[in-house]
Design a protein around this motif. Sequence first.
Motif, PDB file in Angstrom:
ATOM      1  N   PRO A   1     -14.940  70.994  48.644  1.00  0.00           N
ATOM      2  CA  PRO A   1     -14.117  70.270  47.668  1.00  0.00           C
ATOM      3  C   PRO A   1     -14.201  68.749  47.756  1.00  0.00           C
ATOM      4  N   ALA A   2     -14.261  68.191  48.957  1.00  0.00           N
ATOM      5  CA  ALA A   2     -14.331  66.732  49.072  1.00  0.00           C
ATOM      6  C   ALA A   2     -15.610  66.203  48.437  1.00  0.00           C
ATOM      7  N   ASP A   3     -16.706  66.878  48.683  1.00  0.00           N
ATOM      8  CA  ASP A   3     -17.981  66.476  48.084  1.00  0.00           C
ATOM      9  C   ASP A   3     -17.940  66.594  46.567  1.00  0.00           C
ATOM     10  N   MET A   4     -17.318  67.671  46.072  1.00  0.00           N
ATOM     11  CA  MET A   4     -17.286  67.908  44.632  1.00  0.00           C
ATOM     12  C   MET A   4     -16.430  66.871  43.910  1.00  0.00           C
ATOM     13  N   LEU A   5     -15.258  66.565  44.442  1.00  0.00           N
ATOM     14  CA  LEU A   5     -14.384  65.573  43.800  1.00  0.00           C
ATOM     15  C   LEU A   5     -15.003  64.182  43.868  1.00  0.00           C
ATOM     16  N   ALA A   6     -15.688  63.890  44.980  1.00  0.00           N
ATOM     17  CA  ALA A   6     -16.348  62.592  45.087  1.00  0.00           C
ATOM     18  C   ALA A   6     -17.498  62.492  44.098  1.00  0.00           C
ATOM     19  N   PHE A   7     -18.254  63.563  43.940  1.00  0.00           N
ATOM     20  CA  PHE A   7     -19.370  63.572  42.992  1.00  0.00           C
ATOM     21  C   PHE A   7     -18.866  63.375  41.563  1.00  0.00           C
ATOM     22  N   ALA A   8     -17.714  63.959  41.256  1.00  0.00           N
ATOM     23  CA  ALA A   8     -17.119  63.809  39.924  1.00  0.00           C
ATOM     24  C   ALA A   8     -16.461  62.451  39.744  1.00  0.00           C
ATOM     25  N   GLY A   9     -16.229  61.737  40.849  1.00  0.00           N
ATOM     26  CA  GLY A   9     -15.606  60.421  40.752  1.00  0.00           C
ATOM     27  C   GLY A   9     -14.120  60.465  40.458  1.00  0.00           C
ATOM     28  N   VAL A  10     -13.438  61.504  40.899  1.00  0.00           N
ATOM     29  CA  VAL A  10     -12.012  61.656  40.613  1.00  0.00           C
ATOM     30  C   VAL A  10     -11.212  60.588  41.348  1.00  0.00           C
ATOM     31  N   LYS A  11     -10.344  59.895  40.593  1.00  0.00           N
ATOM     32  CA  LYS A  11      -9.535  58.805  41.139  1.00  0.00           C
ATOM     33  C   LYS A  11      -8.089  58.929  40.675  1.00  0.00           C
ATOM     34  N   PRO A  12      -7.177  58.276  41.396  1.00  0.00           N
ATOM     35  CA  PRO A  12      -5.781  58.250  40.942  1.00  0.00           C
ATOM     36  C   PRO A  12      -5.688  57.680  39.530  1.00  0.00           C
ATOM     37  N   GLY A  13      -4.813  58.269  38.725  1.00  0.00           N
ATOM     38  CA  GLY A  13      -4.575  57.792  37.378  1.00  0.00           C
ATOM     39  C   GLY A  13      -5.460  58.404  36.318  1.00  0.00           C
ATOM     40  N   MET A  14      -6.438  59.214  36.705  1.00  0.00           N
ATOM     41  CA  MET A  14      -7.366  59.780  35.728  1.00  0.00           C
ATOM     42  C   MET A  14      -6.771  60.978  34.990  1.00  0.00           C
ATOM     43  N   VAL A  15      -7.375  61.283  33.842  1.00  0.00           N
ATOM     44  CA  VAL A  15      -7.131  62.532  33.111  1.00  0.00           C
ATOM     45  C   VAL A  15      -8.323  63.440  33.373  1.00  0.00           C
ATOM     46  N   VAL A  16      -8.044  64.618  33.930  1.00  0.00           N
ATOM     47  CA  VAL A  16      -9.089  65.597  34.233  1.00  0.00           C
ATOM     48  C   VAL A  16      -8.816  66.862  33.424  1.00  0.00           C
ATOM     49  N   ILE A  17      -9.839  67.382  32.771  1.00  0.00           N
ATOM     50  CA  ILE A  17      -9.726  68.656  32.073  1.00  0.00           C
ATOM     51  C   ILE A  17     -10.514  69.692  32.865  1.00  0.00           C
ATOM     52  N   ASP A  18      -9.800  70.711  33.323  1.00  0.00           N
ATOM     53  CA  ASP A  18     -10.381  71.781  34.132  1.00  0.00           C
ATOM     54  C   ASP A  18     -10.564  72.995  33.223  1.00  0.00           C
ATOM     55  N   ILE A  19     -11.805  73.246  32.802  1.00  0.00           N
ATOM     56  CA  ILE A  19     -12.087  74.328  31.859  1.00  0.00           C
ATOM     57  C   ILE A  19     -12.289  75.643  32.598  1.00  0.00           C
ATOM     58  N   LEU A  20     -11.576  76.673  32.148  1.00  0.00           N
ATOM     59  CA  LEU A  20     -11.616  77.992  32.773  1.00  0.00           C
ATOM     60  C   LEU A  20     -11.269  77.873  34.261  1.00  0.00           C
ATOM     61  N   PRO A  21     -10.027  77.508  34.553  1.00  0.00           N
ATOM     62  CA  PRO A  21      -9.633  77.154  35.922  1.00  0.00           C
ATOM     63  C   PRO A  21      -9.489  78.309  36.893  1.00  0.00           C
ATOM     64  N   GLY A  22      -9.521  79.554  36.399  1.00  0.00           N
ATOM     65  CA  GLY A  22      -9.395  80.689  37.308  1.00  0.00           C
ATOM     66  C   GLY A  22      -8.080  80.652  38.061  1.00  0.00           C
ATOM     67  N   GLY A  23      -8.161  80.766  39.373  1.00  0.00           N
ATOM     68  CA  GLY A  23      -6.961  80.759  40.200  1.00  0.00           C
ATOM     69  C   GLY A  23      -6.397  79.386  40.477  1.00  0.00           C
ATOM     70  N   GLY A  24      -7.037  78.352  39.935  1.00  0.00           N
ATOM     71  CA  GLY A  24      -6.514  76.996  40.097  1.00  0.00           C
ATOM     72  C   GLY A  24      -6.930  76.294  41.378  1.00  0.00           C
ATOM     73  N   TYR A  25      -7.981  76.794  42.012  1.00  0.00           N
ATOM     74  CA  TYR A  25      -8.452  76.161  43.256  1.00  0.00           C
ATOM     75  C   TYR A  25      -8.682  74.667  43.050  1.00  0.00           C
ATOM     76  N   PHE A  26      -9.479  74.307  42.050  1.00  0.00           N
ATOM     77  CA  PHE A  26      -9.744  72.888  41.810  1.00  0.00           C
ATOM     78  C   PHE A  26      -8.602  72.214  41.056  1.00  0.00           C
TER      79      PHE A  26
END
Length: 250
Positions: A49-74
Amino acid sequence: MIRAASLTLALLLATASTQAADPAPSIATAVADPGRPAADRDRDAERKPADMLAFAGVKPGMVVIDILPGGGYFTRLFSTAVGPTGKVLAYVPDEMFAGRPKSLDAVNAIAAEPAHKNVQALHDPALAPGPQNIADVVWTSQNYHDLHNVPGLDVVAFNKVLYGIVRPGGVYIVLDHSAPAGSGLTDTNTLHRIDEATVRKEVEAAGFKFDGESKVLANSADTRTLKVFDPSIRGHTDQFVLRFRKPGGK
């Protein structure tokens, strides 16, 4: 698709700020959150997860759309990483929600937790126009191939809807199980895999520009010929992670 339910929601989305400092502390905090379910933490070794969020560039204050979230892990990780000034929209197309009416239950449970009030579950027709230029990150994990299993859904058209929703400079991340090179869409409904080159072609056809890939989830020992649920490979499939960017922005 992902239409704002009200002007208030639209304004909330539009005012989320992407002006943030180093994202690493917020990502580390999200992964280390003691409130995460044990089942989620147990999957961290395989999902990185740390690698994935860093690759996506997720930062405080952002709007993220999680498509087909399944169990909500991410979804849960995004919620903590973007913080109270950010927003996470967990989305399932109506075309899939109709047959799986409980597919957002896990996300609704997360949204009910005091620490995750920035999460909202949504469903809407896949090709319904959404609010423009409001998302910093659009994310789909291990489910892009399933879009091709929805009868009649034009996946390139769906990607074009996402293109409109993403802010200029924002990104679209596709993580999925690798199918044999050149296999196209042959394995989407049988092995639940998809050819990386096909994904890239479809997303670029919507206007996004290829912006990089991560090999963190690659596994050369996977022959790509087994169903992803096969006990011998489940949790260890060869996976590609592609980042596409909408031109513009700073």
